[in-house]
Design an enzyme around this catalytic site. Structure first.
Site, PDB file in Angstrom:
ATOM      1  N   ASP A   1      25.949   6.597   0.911  1.00 41.93           N
ATOM      2  CA  ASP A   1      27.241   6.775   1.576  1.00 41.93           C
ATOM      3  C   ASP A   1      28.394   7.026   0.600  1.00 41.93           C
ATOM      4  OD1 ASP A   1      27.158   4.283   0.413  1.00 41.93           O
ATOM      5  OD2 ASP A   1      27.754   3.147   2.175  1.00 41.93           O
ATOM      6  N   HIS A   2      28.202   6.692  -0.664  1.00 41.77           N
ATOM      7  CA  HIS A   2      29.301   6.818  -1.631  1.00 41.77           C
ATOM      8  C   HIS A   2      29.297   8.169  -2.344  1.00 41.77           C
ATOM      9  CE1 HIS A   2      29.715   2.487  -1.117  1.00 41.77           C
ATOM     10  NE2 HIS A   2      30.748   2.466  -1.926  1.00 41.77           N
TER      11      HIS A   2
ATOM     12  N   ASP B   1      27.932  -4.426  -3.132  1.00 39.52           N
ATOM     13  CA  ASP B   1      29.206  -3.797  -2.805  1.00 39.52           C
ATOM     14  C   ASP B   1      30.148  -4.915  -2.393  1.00 39.52           C
ATOM     15  OD1 ASP B   1      30.298  -0.809  -1.932  1.00 39.52           O
ATOM     16  OD2 ASP B   1      31.286  -2.495  -0.949  1.00 39.52           O
TER      17      ASP B   1
ATOM     18  N   ARG C   1      41.837  -0.395  -0.142  1.00 38.62           N
ATOM     19  CA  ARG C   1      42.325  -0.458  -1.531  1.00 38.62           C
ATOM     20  C   ARG C   1      43.284   0.678  -1.815  1.00 38.62           C
ATOM     21  NH1 ARG C   1      36.504  -2.258  -3.902  1.00 38.62           N
ATOM     22  NH2 ARG C   1      36.932  -4.464  -3.604  1.00 38.62           N
TER      23      ARG C   1
ATOM     24  N   SER D   1      36.171  -3.690  -6.976  1.00 36.56           N
ATOM     25  CA  SER D   1      34.779  -3.268  -6.793  1.00 36.56           C
ATOM     26  C   SER D   1      33.790  -4.170  -7.518  1.00 36.56           C
ATOM     27  CB  SER D   1      34.642  -1.843  -7.317  1.00 36.56           C
ATOM     28  OG  SER D   1      33.314  -1.562  -7.649  1.00 36.56           O
TER      29      SER D   1
ATOM     30  N   ARG E   1      31.171  -3.037  -8.946  1.00 37.31           N
ATOM     31  CA  ARG E   1      30.400  -2.184  -9.872  1.00 37.31           C
ATOM     32  C   ARG E   1      30.126  -2.900 -11.192  1.00 37.31           C
ATOM     33  NH1 ARG E   1      35.443   1.986  -9.848  1.00 37.31           N
ATOM     34  NH2 ARG E   1      34.944   1.731  -7.661  1.00 37.31           N
TER      35      ARG E   1
HETATM   36  C1  MIC Z   1      34.643   0.298  -3.802  1.00 37.91           C
HETATM   37  O1  MIC Z   1      35.132   0.155  -2.684  1.00 37.91           O
HETATM   38  O2  MIC Z   1      35.300   0.234  -4.855  1.00 37.91           O
HETATM   39  C2  MIC Z   1      33.144   0.535  -3.914  1.00 37.91           C
HETATM   40  C3  MIC Z   1      32.962   1.904  -4.443  1.00 37.91           C
HETATM   41  O3  MIC Z   1      32.560   0.469  -2.645  1.00 37.91           O
HETATM   42  C4  MIC Z   1      32.568  -0.533  -4.827  1.00 37.91           C
HETATM   43  C5  MIC Z   1      31.168  -0.312  -5.194  1.00 37.91           C
HETATM   44  C6  MIC Z   1      31.001   0.676  -6.306  1.00 37.91           C
HETATM   45  O4  MIC Z   1      31.828   0.765  -7.187  1.00 37.91           O
HETATM   46  O5  MIC Z   1      29.981   1.349  -6.252  1.00 37.91           O
HETATM   47  C7  MIC Z   1      32.703  -1.965  -4.318  1.00 37.91           C
HETATM   48  O6  MIC Z   1      33.613  -2.246  -3.561  1.00 37.91           O
HETATM   49  O7  MIC Z   1      31.941  -2.835  -4.730  1.00 37.91           O
HETATM   50 FE1  SF4 Z   2      33.086   2.786   0.718  1.00 38.62          FE
HETATM   51 FE2  SF4 Z   2      34.002   0.821  -0.838  1.00 38.62          FE
HETATM   52 FE3  SF4 Z   2      35.678   2.438   0.466  1.00 38.62          FE
HETATM   53 FE4  SF4 Z   2      34.260   0.732   1.829  1.00 38.62          FE
HETATM   54  S1  SF4 Z   2      35.807   0.248   0.320  1.00 38.62           S
HETATM   55  S2  SF4 Z   2      34.587   2.874   2.355  1.00 38.62           S
HETATM   56  S3  SF4 Z   2      32.355   0.696   0.684  1.00 38.62           S
HETATM   57  S4  SF4 Z   2      34.260   3.019  -1.168  1.00 38.62           S
END
Ligand code: MIC
Ligand code: SF4
Length: 642
Positions: free
Chosen positions: A67-68, A122, A382, A536, A538
């Site tokens: 999905d990312h 995540d 975010r 995140s 990550r």
């Molecule tokens: C995000 O919202 O920053 C992400 C991308 O979903 C991350 C995960 C990632 O960096 O792959 C998260 O929230 O953990």
């Molecule tokens: Fe995707 Fe993270 Fe954004 Fe949610 S917050 S839509 S999981 S990138």
């Protein structure tokens, strides 16, 4: 015998407790029923799982979502998707194909079970707290361990009761509830806490509303959030054809909590988080007239059928403002199909909405970057500076109602001025089509895991040396995000399974010379302020600095997931014994930490000599015995490999 009433959180934790005493601040280990990984963190988690030498996942259910990393600018993401699909088939993981939706929305609809535990790579895994699950975000390595059947270790959070009273007024919705909490508590107000929702007001919120609140509880820095499993939960599960998964789960009348907060839903008004932090919250009415360039609807925060129908109702028969680019990224194919069947999709398209894939998309800078200095209103969670892909972006976070009205007027507008509130009816049953969820293979031995050239093996990391010395590579302020440490976006995220390549982007946005400096000095130290590593999950934000030779981060405080990720990859997370000491450190200072191994083993503070400033000071750490062993070994994988 006198028994003390228990909260929902406490009941679920007790049912899953494997080790430890569930008292706030103590380490506990809990059994994990379900895991979730996604394509951006999942490739690394799979490589880590592989290194553990386990043949099949040992959970009740494990799911991998794509999905990312959906933009396929080159072979990288496509190769990673193929790797994840074959890996899932072989190791017993359900695979949600690209196009099926965002992990949290799909997991809520199709898999979440009240009272069970879920660990996801995540940070917004907490979304399933909306259905009464104990759903926690973690680094990929912790999730890989859970897939291998290991319990998840965490510090028992304080349990905070959020008592909701009354009912939301017209034009005010779930997003405004969590924005109100962010306004009151800030992005670090939830660190070390679990938010449990109760009170009469909770009964008025549907599961998707609750999921919006639980999702964005992550922005408070919370360990997670949880809601009761009640009639609303049953109705939601019934609509998903999953009523069999329901159980009644509420707090005892005399349940005890560490803290309590009250929100009178009737008193809320439309709120908006201003650039560039989710806690910079103001009433929408104060910002009226601000010209808007872009409106983005969707994401794992506000993607339910209800949310998108509200937008369709507001836009029905109208046109979006000529100066506003309006995008919609639906959270799941189920929701998108329901919009299509109801005719709402035609309304959205007629109004001029740009339909994107069922994916994260603009939320993580996967396309749709706003124009220079552009004002973007998003229903997302975010708004960290630059996360959209535009360096000087001005991203605001708001409800679907506020976003939709601005899409029409071209300026931030209090939606309450728009007139009659949209009325949306939710289907009793959704049409269920799980054909994009592939079950694991019956004959795993026949499945070959396909790896493209973008997938690089994990490096071997050295154990901790007796003494650490090096320079301060960078000195940072408060609330540094993992997006700051290692950005998202199409270019960088395509390299998530290629550590040498992704390491070239560490701190790219804050200090483009960082990587050069780290290489020139063969590593060194990072100095940060409060809440270092928020955002995140990550783990690359720990892995990549480690790859560049960083062995310790000194900060005033750390965010939960990042602290765990640093430990997992053998980086020492240290805090100042006296925060004033922060003022005396500068970038480029040469630091020496003698006898670190010995001091860690004896539980003594770490002594630091700042050779450039001729100062000596001490640093603390909040590490369990097990975590000290991990750091000494140079990371969890070294222990697992042994
Ligand atoms: C995000 O919202 O920053 C992400 C991308 O979903 C991350 C995960 C990632 O960096 O792959 C998260 O929230 O953990
Ligand atoms: Fe995707 Fe993270 Fe954004 Fe949610 S917050 S839509 S999981 S990138």
């Amino acid at each position: 015998m006198v028994t003390i009433g228990r909260s929902i959180a406490r009941k679920v934790i007790d049912e899953h407790l494997v080790e430890g005493e569930p008292t706030a601040g103590c380490e506990i280990a809990i059994r994990i029923d379900q895991t979730l990984i996604q394509d951006a963190t999942g490739t690394m988690a799979c490589l880590e799982f592989e290194a553990m030498g386990v043949e099949r996942v040992r959970t009740k259910l494990s799911v991998c979502y794509v999905d990312h990393n959906m933009l396929q600018l080159g072979f990288e993401n496509a190769d990673d998707h193929r790797f994840l699909q074959t890996f899932s088939a072989k190791y017993g993981i359900h695979f949600s194909r690209p196009g099926n939706g965002i992990c949290h929305q799909v997991h809520l609809e199709r898999f979440a079970v009240p009272g069970e535990s879920l660990l996801g790579s995540d940070s917004h895994t907490s979304t399933c707290g909306g259905i009464g699950m104990l759903a926690i975000g973690a680094g990929g390595l912790d999730v890989a361990l859970a897939m291998a059947g290991e319990p998840f270790r965490l510090i028992m959070p304080k349990i905070v009761l959020v008592r909701l009273t009354g009912r939301l007024p017209d034009w005010v919705s779930a997003k405004d509830v969590i924005l109100e909490l962010l306004r009151r508590l800030t992005v670090k107000g939830g660190v070390g806490k679990l938010f449990e929702y109760g009170g009469d007001g909770t009964l008025t919120l549907s599961v998707p509303d609750r999921a919006t609140i639980a999702n964005m509880g992550t922005e408070l820095g919370a360990t997670t959030s949880i809601f009761p499993s009640d009639e609303q939960t049953l109705a939601f599960l019934r609509a998903q054809g999953r009523e069999g998964a329901w159980r009644h789960l509420v707090a005892d009348g005399d349940a005890e909590y560490d803290e309590e907060i009250e929100i009178d839903l009737c008193s809320l008004e439309p709120l908006i988080a201003c650039p560039s932090s989710p806690d910079n919250v103001k009433p929408v009415s104060e910002l009226e007239g601000t010209v808007v360039d872009q409106v983005c609807i969707g994401s794992c925060t506000n993607s339910s059928y209800r949310d998108l129908m509200v937008v369709a109702e507001i836009l029905r028969g109208k046109r979006v403002h000529p100066n506003v680019s309006v995008t919609l990224s639906p959270g799941s194919r189920q929701v998108l199909l329901a919009l299509a069947r109801s005719g709402a999709l035609s309304e959205l398209l007629s109004a001029g909405v740009r339909l994107l894939e069922c994916a994260c998309g603009p939320c993580v800078g996967m396309g749709q970057a706003p124009p220079s200095g552009g004002i973007s209103l998003r229903t997302f969670n975010r708004n960290f500076k630059g996360r959209s892909g535009t360096k000087d972006d001005m991203v605001y976070l708001c409800s679907p109602e506020t976003a939709a009205v601005a899409a029409l007027t071209g300026v931030i507008t209090d939606p309450r001025k728009f007139g009659e509130p949209p009325k949306v009816s939710i289907p009793d049953r959704f049409e269920i089509d799980d054909s994009l969820i592939l079950p694991p293979a019956d004959k795993p031995s026949e499945v070959e895991v396909l790896r493209g050239p973008n997938i690089k093996p994990l490096p071997q990391f050295e154990p901790l040396p007796e003494k650490l010395n090096g320079i301060v590579l960078i000195k940072l302020g408060d609330n540094i995000t993992t997006d700051d440490i290692l950005p998202g976006g199409a270019k960088v995220m395509a390299l998530r399974s290629n550590l040498p390549a992704i390491s070239e982007f560490v701190f790219e946005r804050l200090d483009p010379k960082f990587v050069w400096r780290a290489k020139a000095h063969s590593g060194g130290f990072i100095v940060g302020g409060e809440n270092y590593g928020q955002g995140s999950s990550r783990e690359h934000a720990a892995l990549a600095p480690r790859y560049l030779g960083v062995r310790a981060v000194i900060a005033k405080s750390f965010a939960r997931i990042h602290h765990a990720n640093l430990v997992n990859f053998g980086i020492l997370p240290l805090t100042f014994s006296r925060n004033e000491e922060y003022e005396f450190i500068s970038q480029g200072d040469e630091l020496e930490m003698p006898d670190v191994v010995e001091r860690l083993m004896e539980g003594l503070p770490i002594l630091v000599r700042n050779l450039s400033k001729e100062r000596e000071f001490s640093l603390q750490y909040s590490l369990t015995r097990r975590q000290v062993e991990i750091i000494l070994a140079g990371g969890v994988l070294n222990i697992v490999r042994k």
